[in-house]
Design an enzyme around this catalytic site. Structure first.
Site, PDB file in Angstrom:
ATOM      1  N   GLN A 112       0.843  -1.205   0.000  1.00 32.02           N
ATOM      2  CA  GLN A 112       0.000   0.000   0.000  1.00 32.02           C
ATOM      3  C   GLN A 112       0.875   1.251   0.000  1.00 32.02           C
ATOM      4  OE1 GLN A 112      -3.372  -0.683   3.160  1.00 32.02           O
ATOM      5  NE2 GLN A 112      -1.577  -1.839   3.753  1.00 32.02           N
ATOM      6  N   HIS A 141      -1.436   1.746  -4.188  1.00 32.39           N
ATOM      7  CA  HIS A 141      -1.791   3.153  -3.957  1.00 32.39           C
ATOM      8  C   HIS A 141      -0.916   4.146  -4.711  1.00 32.39           C
ATOM      9  CE1 HIS A 141      -3.986   1.992   0.069  1.00 32.39           C
ATOM     10  NE2 HIS A 141      -4.700   1.745  -1.009  1.00 32.39           N
TER      11      HIS A 141
HETATM   12  P1  OAD Z   1      -1.304   2.705   9.261  1.00 30.54           P
HETATM   13  O1  OAD Z   1      -0.691   3.966   9.774  1.00 30.54           O
HETATM   14  O2  OAD Z   1      -2.787   2.567   9.325  1.00 30.54           O
HETATM   15  O3  OAD Z   1      -0.707   1.458  10.033  1.00 30.54           O
HETATM   16  C1  OAD Z   1       0.672   1.361  10.289  1.00 30.54           C
HETATM   17  C2  OAD Z   1       0.931   0.082  11.060  1.00 30.54           C
HETATM   18  O4  OAD Z   1       2.333  -0.049  11.195  1.00 30.54           O
HETATM   19  C3  OAD Z   1       0.325   0.048  12.474  1.00 30.54           C
HETATM   20  O5  OAD Z   1      -0.371  -1.180  12.653  1.00 30.54           O
HETATM   21  C4  OAD Z   1       1.564   0.105  13.381  1.00 30.54           C
HETATM   22  O6  OAD Z   1       1.399  -0.643  14.581  1.00 30.54           O
HETATM   23  C5  OAD Z   1       2.612  -0.544  12.494  1.00 30.54           C
HETATM   24  N1  OAD Z   1       4.000  -0.220  12.798  1.00 30.54           N
HETATM   25  C6  OAD Z   1       4.533   0.883  13.374  1.00 30.54           C
HETATM   26  N2  OAD Z   1       5.863   0.771  13.457  1.00 30.54           N
HETATM   27  C7  OAD Z   1       6.205  -0.429  12.921  1.00 30.54           C
HETATM   28  C8  OAD Z   1       7.423  -1.130  12.697  1.00 30.54           C
HETATM   29  N3  OAD Z   1       8.597  -0.614  13.049  1.00 30.54           N
HETATM   30  N4  OAD Z   1       7.374  -2.358  12.101  1.00 30.54           N
HETATM   31  C9  OAD Z   1       6.172  -2.892  11.740  1.00 30.54           C
HETATM   32  N5  OAD Z   1       5.006  -2.289  11.924  1.00 30.54           N
HETATM   33  C10 OAD Z   1       5.004  -1.072  12.489  1.00 30.54           C
HETATM   34  O7  OAD Z   1      -0.759   2.525   7.772  1.00 30.54           O
HETATM   35  P2  OAD Z   1      -1.351   1.610   6.614  1.00 30.54           P
HETATM   36  O8  OAD Z   1      -2.070   0.442   7.161  1.00 30.54           O
HETATM   37  O9  OAD Z   1      -0.249   1.392   5.653  1.00 30.54           O
HETATM   38  O10 OAD Z   1      -3.554   5.298   1.929  1.00 30.54           O
HETATM   39  O11 OAD Z   1      -2.408   2.608   5.984  1.00 30.54           O
HETATM   40  C11 OAD Z   1      -3.128   2.197   4.856  1.00 30.54           C
HETATM   41  C12 OAD Z   1      -3.395   3.367   3.962  1.00 30.54           C
HETATM   42  O12 OAD Z   1      -3.979   4.441   4.715  1.00 30.54           O
HETATM   43  C13 OAD Z   1      -2.167   3.993   3.346  1.00 30.54           C
HETATM   44  O13 OAD Z   1      -1.726   3.320   2.179  1.00 30.54           O
HETATM   45  C14 OAD Z   1      -2.644   5.373   3.027  1.00 30.54           C
HETATM   46  C15 OAD Z   1      -3.381   5.689   4.298  1.00 30.54           C
HETATM   47  O14 OAD Z   1      -4.367   6.665   4.187  1.00 30.54           O
HETATM   48  C16 OAD Z   1      -3.348   6.031   0.838  1.00 30.54           C
HETATM   49  O15 OAD Z   1      -2.405   6.781   0.715  1.00 30.54           O
HETATM   50  C17 OAD Z   1      -4.389   5.841  -0.202  1.00 30.54           C
END
Ligand code: OAD
Length: 265
Positions: A112, A141
């Protein structure tokens, strides 16, 4: 005794071994990544403490309506993100995934993320450009480093942006239309070829490795549910709670840069 190093906090040795076993036995694996895989590279995630959506409102910056209202403001934000990400490097998680994808075959990486760090990791570890493309992700994305024309859809690599005024924003070299970041905004369709490729890999996967995503954004998150419905075993690497925890066969509460190299070793 195993030769594997001790697991970092959050993953018991047994859970790590279980995850490795699931991934090693699967002929086909779909890997699904989110912002967390890039957190250790210094790129902020979206949700949770310090997340971008805590400081900025998606309605102001990441919708076609926001761009229609104030393209200068939207470009200013994307130019800032472009400059932050340009100064970051792939971490051990990205590099381990790229090596694994190249080395064993049968892995489809679906991301994503718009930061291009999976591609940059692939270029670091691949022997040639063709192999680097093979180890790169299906990008659901889009990319922070490309622009496309709002009028004729011409797409090009994005450079420095002067967001002083609408007149100084990037314009299409062909038709003169206003360029926009080549990312998917809320309310927009995902690129058809990419979502098709992601679901095709989910349908045939025997294992699904999910890294660093809350799983809150659809339709992207459906890729994991589709893999699970098709019989894939699910391994989640994330230090926080995610929407996939209930369907995970193994949940490893750990950072990607530390844990991913262990589970794909
Ligand atoms: P989120 O910000 O929703 O989730 C990030 C995740 O990464 C959380 O579950 C954290 O616990 C985890 N995290 C933090 N530090 C970490 C580490 N060092 N190692 C592993 N995990 C870690 O981001 P996404 O799920 O990617 O959309 O968000 C999805 C979409 O929402 C994105 O692609 C973007 C956003 O709006 C668009 O740009 C269309």
């Amino acid at each position: 005794m195993s030769d594997a190093p001790d697991p970092p906090d959050g993953g018991t040795g047994e859970a790590v071994a279980g995850a490795r076993d699931i991934l090693a036995r699967a002929t086909r694996v779909v890997v699904f990544t989110g912002a967390g895989v890039s957190a250790e590279s210094g790129i902020p995630t979206f949700r949770g403490a310090g997340g971008l959506w805590k400081t900025f409102r998606p309605e102001d910056l990441a919708t076609p309506e926001a761009f229609g209202r104030d393209p200068r403001l939207v470009w200013e934000w994307y130019a800032w993100r472009r400059s932050v990400v340009a100064g970051c490097r792939p971490n051990e998680g990205h590099l381990a995934l790229a090596r694994w994808t190249l080395g064993r075959g049968g892995v489809t990486l679906v991301s994503q993320n718009v930061d291009d760090l999976h591609e940059r990791a692939a270029r670091v570890v691949a022997p040639d450009a063709e192999a680097a493309v093979r180890a790169g992700p299906v990008k659901l994305h889009g990319s922070l480093f490309h622009d496309h024309c709002t009028r004729c859809a011409h797409r090009q690599a994005g450079g420095a942006v002067d967001a002083t005024s609408v007149a100084t924003l990037p314009h299409c070299p062909g038709c003169g239309g206003l360029m926009r970041p080549d990312v998917v905004w809320f309310g927009e369709m995902l690129p058809a070829g990419e979502i098709e490729a992601a679901f095709a890999s989910a349908a045939e996967a025997e294992a699904c490795l999910v890294i660093g995503t809350t799983g809150a954004v659809y339709p992207a998150a459906s890729v994991v549910h589709a893999a699970r419905s098709a019989g894939a075993r699910v391994v989640v690497v994330d230090p926080g709670p995610t929407e996939f925890d209930e369907i995970a066969d193994v949940k490893l509460c750990a950072r990607a840069g530390e844990m991913v190299p262990l589970v794909v070793a």
